[in-house]
Design a protein around this motif. Structure first.
Motif, PDB file in Angstrom:
ATOM      1  N   ALA A  86     -24.241  -4.250  16.461  1.00  0.00           N
ATOM      2  CA  ALA A  86     -22.910  -3.703  16.187  1.00  0.00           C
ATOM      3  C   ALA A  86     -22.653  -2.447  17.012  1.00  0.00           C
ATOM      4  CB  ALA A  86     -22.775  -3.397  14.693  1.00  0.00           C
ATOM      5  N   LEU A  87     -23.667  -1.563  17.095  1.00  0.00           N
ATOM      6  CA  LEU A  87     -23.529  -0.335  17.884  1.00  0.00           C
ATOM      7  C   LEU A  87     -23.434  -0.642  19.371  1.00  0.00           C
ATOM      8  CD1 LEU A  87     -26.043   2.012  16.021  1.00  0.00           C
ATOM      9  CD2 LEU A  87     -23.571   2.354  16.220  1.00  0.00           C
ATOM     10  N   VAL A  88     -24.181  -1.647  19.827  1.00  0.00           N
ATOM     11  CA  VAL A  88     -24.133  -2.021  21.242  1.00  0.00           C
ATOM     12  C   VAL A  88     -22.742  -2.524  21.609  1.00  0.00           C
ATOM     13  CG1 VAL A  88     -24.960  -3.696  22.939  1.00  0.00           C
ATOM     14  CG2 VAL A  88     -26.592  -2.514  21.472  1.00  0.00           C
ATOM     15  N   GLU A  89     -22.189  -3.399  20.782  1.00  0.00           N
ATOM     16  CA  GLU A  89     -20.844  -3.916  21.048  1.00  0.00           C
ATOM     17  C   GLU A  89     -19.811  -2.801  21.026  1.00  0.00           C
ATOM     18  OE1 GLU A  89     -20.117  -7.005  18.257  1.00  0.00           O
ATOM     19  OE2 GLU A  89     -21.719  -8.317  19.012  1.00  0.00           O
ATOM     20  N   GLU A  90     -19.993  -1.871  20.101  1.00  0.00           N
ATOM     21  CA  GLU A  90     -19.071  -0.738  20.013  1.00  0.00           C
ATOM     22  C   GLU A  90     -19.182   0.143  21.247  1.00  0.00           C
ATOM     23  OE1 GLU A  90     -17.928   2.790  16.775  1.00  0.00           O
ATOM     24  OE2 GLU A  90     -19.508   1.312  16.332  1.00  0.00           O
ATOM     25  N   LEU A  91     -20.422   0.334  21.724  1.00  0.00           N
ATOM     26  CA  LEU A  91     -20.633   1.163  22.914  1.00  0.00           C
ATOM     27  C   LEU A  91     -20.017   0.519  24.147  1.00  0.00           C
ATOM     28  CD1 LEU A  91     -22.011   3.626  24.235  1.00  0.00           C
ATOM     29  CD2 LEU A  91     -24.071   2.240  24.483  1.00  0.00           C
ATOM     30  N   LEU A  96     -15.985   6.038  26.900  1.00  0.00           N
ATOM     31  CA  LEU A  96     -17.087   6.998  26.813  1.00  0.00           C
ATOM     32  C   LEU A  96     -16.597   8.436  26.784  1.00  0.00           C
ATOM     33  CD1 LEU A  96     -19.705   5.423  29.268  1.00  0.00           C
ATOM     34  CD2 LEU A  96     -19.467   5.106  26.788  1.00  0.00           C
ATOM     35  N   THR A  97     -15.473   8.682  27.426  1.00  0.00           N
ATOM     36  CA  THR A  97     -14.950  10.055  27.459  1.00  0.00           C
ATOM     37  C   THR A  97     -14.429  10.499  26.093  1.00  0.00           C
ATOM     38  OG1 THR A  97     -12.748   9.285  28.132  1.00  0.00           O
ATOM     39  CG2 THR A  97     -14.318   9.808  29.878  1.00  0.00           C
ATOM     40  N   ALA A  98     -14.204   9.516  25.199  1.00  0.00           N
ATOM     41  CA  ALA A  98     -13.667   9.853  23.876  1.00  0.00           C
ATOM     42  C   ALA A  98     -14.771  10.050  22.840  1.00  0.00           C
ATOM     43  CB  ALA A  98     -12.711   8.756  23.412  1.00  0.00           C
ATOM     44  N   LEU A  99     -16.020   9.799  23.208  1.00  0.00           N
ATOM     45  CA  LEU A  99     -17.120   9.980  22.259  1.00  0.00           C
ATOM     46  C   LEU A  99     -17.305  11.461  21.943  1.00  0.00           C
ATOM     47  CD1 LEU A  99     -19.842   7.506  23.605  1.00  0.00           C
ATOM     48  CD2 LEU A  99     -18.087   7.116  21.881  1.00  0.00           C
ATOM     49  N   LYS A 100     -17.464  11.752  20.682  1.00  0.00           N
ATOM     50  CA  LYS A 100     -17.608  13.144  20.257  1.00  0.00           C
ATOM     51  C   LYS A 100     -19.031  13.395  19.763  1.00  0.00           C
ATOM     52  CE  LYS A 100     -12.765  13.576  18.847  1.00  0.00           C
ATOM     53  NZ  LYS A 100     -11.838  13.880  17.719  1.00  0.00           N
ATOM     54  N   PRO A 101     -19.646  14.484  20.221  1.00  0.00           N
ATOM     55  CA  PRO A 101     -20.987  14.829  19.732  1.00  0.00           C
ATOM     56  C   PRO A 101     -21.015  14.888  18.212  1.00  0.00           C
ATOM     57  CG  PRO A 101     -20.386  16.217  21.587  1.00  0.00           C
ATOM     58  CD  PRO A 101     -19.147  15.440  21.223  1.00  0.00           C
ATOM     59  N   GLY A 102     -21.989  14.273  17.632  1.00  0.00           N
ATOM     60  CA  GLY A 102     -22.098  14.237  16.174  1.00  0.00           C
ATOM     61  C   GLY A 102     -21.699  12.911  15.592  1.00  0.00           C
ATOM     62  N   ASP A 103     -20.864  12.152  16.321  1.00  0.00           N
ATOM     63  CA  ASP A 103     -20.495  10.819  15.857  1.00  0.00           C
ATOM     64  C   ASP A 103     -21.703   9.883  15.948  1.00  0.00           C
ATOM     65  OD1 ASP A 103     -17.990  11.752  15.477  1.00  0.00           O
ATOM     66  OD2 ASP A 103     -17.085  10.741  17.209  1.00  0.00           O
ATOM     67  N   ASP A 104     -21.725   8.871  15.089  1.00  0.00           N
ATOM     68  CA  ASP A 104     -22.842   7.926  15.092  1.00  0.00           C
ATOM     69  C   ASP A 104     -23.027   7.263  16.449  1.00  0.00           C
ATOM     70  OD1 ASP A 104     -23.389   8.495  12.479  1.00  0.00           O
ATOM     71  OD2 ASP A 104     -22.371   6.724  11.651  1.00  0.00           O
ATOM     72  N   LEU A 105     -21.910   6.854  17.075  1.00  0.00           N
ATOM     73  CA  LEU A 105     -22.002   6.153  18.345  1.00  0.00           C
ATOM     74  C   LEU A 105     -22.518   7.074  19.448  1.00  0.00           C
ATOM     75  CD1 LEU A 105     -21.601   3.493  19.767  1.00  0.00           C
ATOM     76  CD2 LEU A 105     -19.228   4.142  20.251  1.00  0.00           C
ATOM     77  N   HIS A 106     -22.078   8.320  19.425  1.00  0.00           N
ATOM     78  CA  HIS A 106     -22.540   9.277  20.430  1.00  0.00           C
ATOM     79  C   HIS A 106     -24.029   9.556  20.252  1.00  0.00           C
ATOM     80  CE1 HIS A 106     -23.149  13.239  22.356  1.00  0.00           C
ATOM     81  NE2 HIS A 106     -22.237  12.806  23.213  1.00  0.00           N
ATOM     82  N   ARG A 107     -24.468   9.707  19.014  1.00  0.00           N
ATOM     83  CA  ARG A 107     -25.895   9.947  18.756  1.00  0.00           C
ATOM     84  C   ARG A 107     -26.734   8.748  19.200  1.00  0.00           C
ATOM     85  NH1 ARG A 107     -24.315  12.058  13.642  1.00  0.00           N
ATOM     86  NH2 ARG A 107     -25.101  10.150  12.646  1.00  0.00           N
ATOM     87  N   LEU A 268     -30.559  -2.720  34.827  1.00  0.00           N
ATOM     88  CA  LEU A 268     -30.323  -2.369  33.432  1.00  0.00           C
ATOM     89  C   LEU A 268     -29.116  -3.126  32.898  1.00  0.00           C
ATOM     90  CD1 LEU A 268     -30.707   1.542  33.651  1.00  0.00           C
ATOM     91  CD2 LEU A 268     -32.463  -0.126  32.999  1.00  0.00           C
ATOM     92  N   SER A 269     -29.062  -3.267  31.580  1.00  0.00           N
ATOM     93  CA  SER A 269     -27.885  -3.878  30.945  1.00  0.00           C
ATOM     94  C   SER A 269     -26.723  -2.898  31.002  1.00  0.00           C
ATOM     95  CB  SER A 269     -28.211  -4.219  29.489  1.00  0.00           C
ATOM     96  OG  SER A 269     -28.503  -3.030  28.755  1.00  0.00           O
ATOM     97  N   ASP A 270     -25.523  -3.406  30.777  1.00  0.00           N
ATOM     98  CA  ASP A 270     -24.326  -2.550  30.801  1.00  0.00           C
ATOM     99  C   ASP A 270     -24.418  -1.456  29.740  1.00  0.00           C
ATOM    100  OD1 ASP A 270     -23.276  -4.053  32.847  1.00  0.00           O
ATOM    101  OD2 ASP A 270     -22.004  -5.280  31.547  1.00  0.00           O
ATOM    102  N   GLU A 271     -24.958  -1.824  28.570  1.00  0.00           N
ATOM    103  CA  GLU A 271     -25.051  -0.806  27.517  1.00  0.00           C
ATOM    104  C   GLU A 271     -26.068   0.278  27.871  1.00  0.00           C
ATOM    105  OE1 GLU A 271     -27.288  -4.531  25.929  1.00  0.00           O
ATOM    106  OE2 GLU A 271     -25.499  -4.058  27.121  1.00  0.00           O
TER     107      GLU A 271
END
Length: 287
Positions: A86-91, A96-107, A268-271
């Motif tokens: 689920a996290l891989v698909e979300e990533l 990427l520029t919208a990811l915020k430090p502290g968010d689950d996806l960013h971590r 490497l994979s895209d993720e």
């Protein structure tokens, strides 16, 4: 027939061995020790039959149970990746520029990217990404092609000056030892050194400015600030990839440099490419 020798004191048969008057008694081994030995032998034989054991020319015996630590590790990897699907698909779908430090996806991206970096990138850029001679420091703000997330992704994906990816970053400095005289090279070295430090010989700097203008300014710009479109480094910021002393600058001018980075998008994979880009950007030098 040899007569058995018996120790007079103990009445036990001897082995016939004697050292300095001390005779070796032929006492039987303890039963518990013998049974333990027999059990170990039986266990060893059974183990080699059941599990991979004996080395052969191109592998080892498989064992009747077909057990494989490699297969077990592969299953564990598949199970682990399934948990992160689920996290891989979300990533992959994320900006990427919208990811915020502290968010689950960013971590998750930073953690995954850190693992990829340590396995694939640290050999050149160092475990802390501070680089080395000939390998860029990824923690500062000096970026040859740009340090925003999208640019970092492109650089990782396609690599630099490689011949395996048609979209690789490409720049090539001429070997000016074949173009300029020794005196002109010394002059331009003096001028380049003066862009980020004190001038030691004003006459050499003045003459070098003319040589620079005629041969170098088209890529490195008039003020020596470089050009990211062509991958020409900034010569005025006192940050040097190979060294900023006069001897090293002269070697660079005379013979040129040509560092190569693999196209990691082919390995490497895209993720993983996205994750390592987020990790590098998160180190503090990203723009």
């Amino acid at each position: 027939m040899t007569k058995k020798k018996v120790d007079e004191t103990t009445g036990v048969e001897t082995t016939g061995h004697e050292w300095d008057g001390i005779k070796e008694l032929n006492n039987p081994l303890p039963r518990w020790w013998l049974w333990t030995l027999y059990a170990c032998i039986i266990w060893g034989v059974a183990y080699t039959v059941a599990y991979p054991a004996w080395p052969m020319i191109s592998g080892a015996t498989k064992g009747m149970l077909g057990f494989s630590t490699r297969a077990q590790v592969a299953e564990d990897i598949v199970a682990h990746e399934a948990k992160n699907n689920a996290l891989v698909e979300e990533l992959l779908a994320a900006d990427l520029t919208a990811l915020k430090p502290g968010d689950d996806l960013h971590r998750y991206a930073v953690a995954r990217g850190g693992s990829v970096f340590r396995a694939q990138c640290s050999q050149c850029h160092g475990s802390g990404a501070a680089g080395a001679k000939g390998y860029p420091n990824l923690r500062d703000d000096d970026w040859l092609w740009g340090g925003d997330l999208e640019t970092i992704v492109a650089t990782i994906d396609h690599g630099i000056r490689n011949e395996t990816d048609g979209d690789a970053r490409w720049s090539e400095m001429p070997a000016f030892g074949e173009i300029l005289s020794e005196e002109e090279i010394d002059q331009v070295v003096a001028f380049v050194g003066s862009l980020s430090g004190p001038a030691e010989d004003e006459a050499m700097v003045t003459a070098g400015a003319v040589v620079y203008e005629d041969n170098c300014s088209s890529c490195h710009m008039e003020a020596g600030t470089g050009d990211r479109e062509t991958g020409a480094p900034n010569l005025a910021d006192a940050i040097w990839l190979y060294g900023g002393d006069a001897a090293t600058i002269k070697q660079t001018v005379k013979y040129s440099r040509f560092g190569v980075m693999p196209a990691w998008g082919q390995r490497l994979s895209d993720e993983d490419v996205s994750a390592v880009a987020v990790y590098v950007h998160n180190l503090g030098g990203g723009e």
